[in-house]
Design a protein around this motif. Sequence first.
Motif, short mmCIF file in Angstrom:
data_model
loop_
_atom_site.label_atom_id
_atom_site.label_comp_id
_atom_site.label_asym_id
_atom_site.label_seq_id
_atom_site.Cartn_x
_atom_site.Cartn_y
_atom_site.Cartn_z
N ASP A 45 0.57 -1.21 0.14
CA ASP A 45 0.11 0.22 -0.16
C ASP A 45 1.01 0.88 -0.10
O ASP A 45 0.43 2.32 -0.84
N ILE A 46 1.72 1.23 0.88
CA ILE A 46 2.75 2.50 0.70
C ILE A 46 3.53 2.63 -0.31
O ILE A 46 3.30 4.22 -0.76
N VAL A 47 4.37 1.97 -0.61
CA VAL A 47 4.93 2.06 -2.19
C VAL A 47 4.07 1.99 -3.48
O VAL A 47 4.81 3.60 -4.23
N LEU A 48 3.06 2.11 -3.74
CA LEU A 48 2.28 2.16 -4.61
C LEU A 48 1.45 3.46 -4.50
O LEU A 48 2.16 4.21 -5.31
N VAL A 49 1.49 4.30 -3.50
CA VAL A 49 0.65 5.44 -3.07
C VAL A 49 2.18 6.38 -3.12
O VAL A 49 2.23 7.02 -3.81
N LEU A 51 -1.14 12.62 2.67
CA LEU A 51 -2.12 12.39 3.60
C LEU A 51 -3.29 11.28 3.09
O LEU A 51 -3.92 10.83 3.55
N ALA A 52 -3.07 10.70 1.56
CA ALA A 52 -3.67 9.78 1.03
C ALA A 52 -3.00 8.79 1.80
O ALA A 52 -3.71 7.35 1.56
N VAL A 53 -2.04 8.38 2.11
CA VAL A 53 -0.97 7.21 2.73
C VAL A 53 -1.39 7.06 3.75
O VAL A 53 -1.45 5.20 4.98
N THR A 54 -0.87 7.94 4.74
CA THR A 54 -1.73 7.66 5.95
C THR A 54 -3.37 7.36 6.03
O THR A 54 -3.93 6.96 7.23
N GLY A 55 -3.97 7.55 5.38
CA GLY A 55 -5.39 7.28 5.41
C GLY A 55 -5.61 6.01 4.91
O GLY A 55 -6.44 5.05 5.29
N VAL A 56 -4.96 4.95 3.82
CA VAL A 56 -4.66 4.15 3.54
C VAL A 56 -4.19 3.04 4.85
O VAL A 56 -4.56 2.01 4.95
N TYR A 67 -5.48 -0.55 9.36
CA TYR A 67 -5.32 -0.78 10.80
C TYR A 67 -6.26 -1.07 11.37
O TYR A 67 -6.98 -1.94 12.11
N LEU A 68 -7.51 0.04 11.03
CA LEU A 68 -8.94 -0.50 12.17
C LEU A 68 -9.58 -1.61 11.90
O LEU A 68 -9.56 -2.52 12.39
N GLY A 69 -9.28 -1.77 10.51
CA GLY A 69 -10.03 -3.64 9.57
C GLY A 69 -9.07 -4.95 11.12
O GLY A 69 -9.45 -5.30 11.79
N ALA A 103 -5.42 12.68 -3.88
CA ALA A 103 -6.63 13.41 -3.22
C ALA A 103 -8.17 12.63 -2.50
O ALA A 103 -8.42 12.81 -1.49
N PHE A 104 -8.61 11.78 -3.40
CA PHE A 104 -9.65 10.95 -3.23
C PHE A 104 -9.35 9.94 -1.80
O PHE A 104 -10.08 9.58 -0.87
N PHE A 105 -7.97 9.83 -2.21
CA PHE A 105 -7.57 8.28 -0.95
C PHE A 105 -7.45 9.53 0.11
O PHE A 105 -7.69 8.89 1.68
N ALA A 106 -6.97 10.08 0.21
CA ALA A 106 -6.64 11.77 1.48
C ALA A 106 -8.27 11.13 2.29
O ALA A 106 -8.56 11.52 3.26
N VAL A 107 -8.81 11.68 1.83
CA VAL A 107 -10.41 12.03 1.85
C VAL A 107 -10.58 10.88 2.06
O VAL A 107 -11.62 10.61 3.45
N ILE A 108 -11.60 9.79 1.63
CA ILE A 108 -12.11 8.75 1.55
C ILE A 108 -11.40 7.68 2.29
O ILE A 108 -12.13 6.97 3.13
N GLY A 109 -9.94 7.80 2.49
CA GLY A 109 -9.13 7.11 3.82
C GLY A 109 -9.82 6.62 5.44
O GLY A 109 -9.93 6.11 5.56
N HIS A 110 -9.56 7.97 5.36
CA HIS A 110 -10.11 8.28 6.75
C HIS A 110 -11.06 8.24 6.77
O HIS A 110 -11.53 8.00 8.11
N PHE A 111 -12.29 8.97 5.76
CA PHE A 111 -13.18 8.75 6.48
C PHE A 111 -13.47 7.63 6.76
O PHE A 111 -14.71 6.92 7.44
#
Length: 202
Positions: free
Chosen positions: A97-101, A116-121, A126-128, A180-188
Motif C-alpha cells: 500500500d505504501i509503495v503504491l501511493v 495525506l493519502a498514505v495515512t488514510g490508507v 489498521y482499523l480492519g 486526494a480521493f484516497f486522502a479524504v475517503i481513506g480517513h473517512f
Amino acid sequence: MTLDRLRPLAELVLDPMVAAADRIGLTPDGISVLAFGFAVAAAVGFSLATPVGYVVGALCVLANGWLDLLDGALARTQNVDSRGGDLLDHVLDRYADIVLVVGLAAGVARYDLGLLAVTGVLMTSYLGTQIQAVGLGREYGGLVGRADRLALIGLGAVVAAVVGGPIGPLSLSVVGYLLAFFAVIGHFTALQRFWGAWSDLS
C-alpha cells in the motif's frame, strides 16, 4: 459497496490458479513475496509518470491483487495456513500500500497529497485488523477497502496514461485527484470502521 465483500466469490474463480500453483510447488509465503514484488514494480512504473509506465503499473497492480487472494487460498488448500503466514501477508500488504501511493505521488511530485493519502490508507487497514484484535472479526467494510483501492489505482493509472496534464476545477492531474480521493475517503473509511466497531462494543 466494497469489493472486499466479493472475496469469497473471487476465491472460487481462483481454483484453477490454486491447483496450478500447488502442482508447480509454490508456497503461500512465496506468493505473498511475489505479490509485493509486483507492487514495487507498479510503483516504479507510476513514478515514471509516462503512458507506458502507467499501463505497466496498472497491470502489476492487477497481478498484486490476484496474488493477494491466491496466497490465502493456496495456504488453505495445502493445509499450511498459520499465524506466521498471516502476519507476513499483512505486513507485505501494508508495505505494498505504501509503495503504491508513494510511486503515484512521486510521479506527479505531489508529496503533500501522498502523505495525506498514505495515512488514510494505513488507518483504514489498521482499523480492519485492530477491530479483529478486539474480537469482532476482520472488518472489510466501509466506503473503500483494499480491493476497491487497488481497482481504483489500476483504473486511474490507465486513465492517466491517456489524459495528460492538469484537468478539472482543482487543476490536478488524474493521479493528483486519485491521491486526494484516497486522502479524504481513506480517513473517512477508517472513522466509519471505528464508529461501527465502537457501537458494537458499547
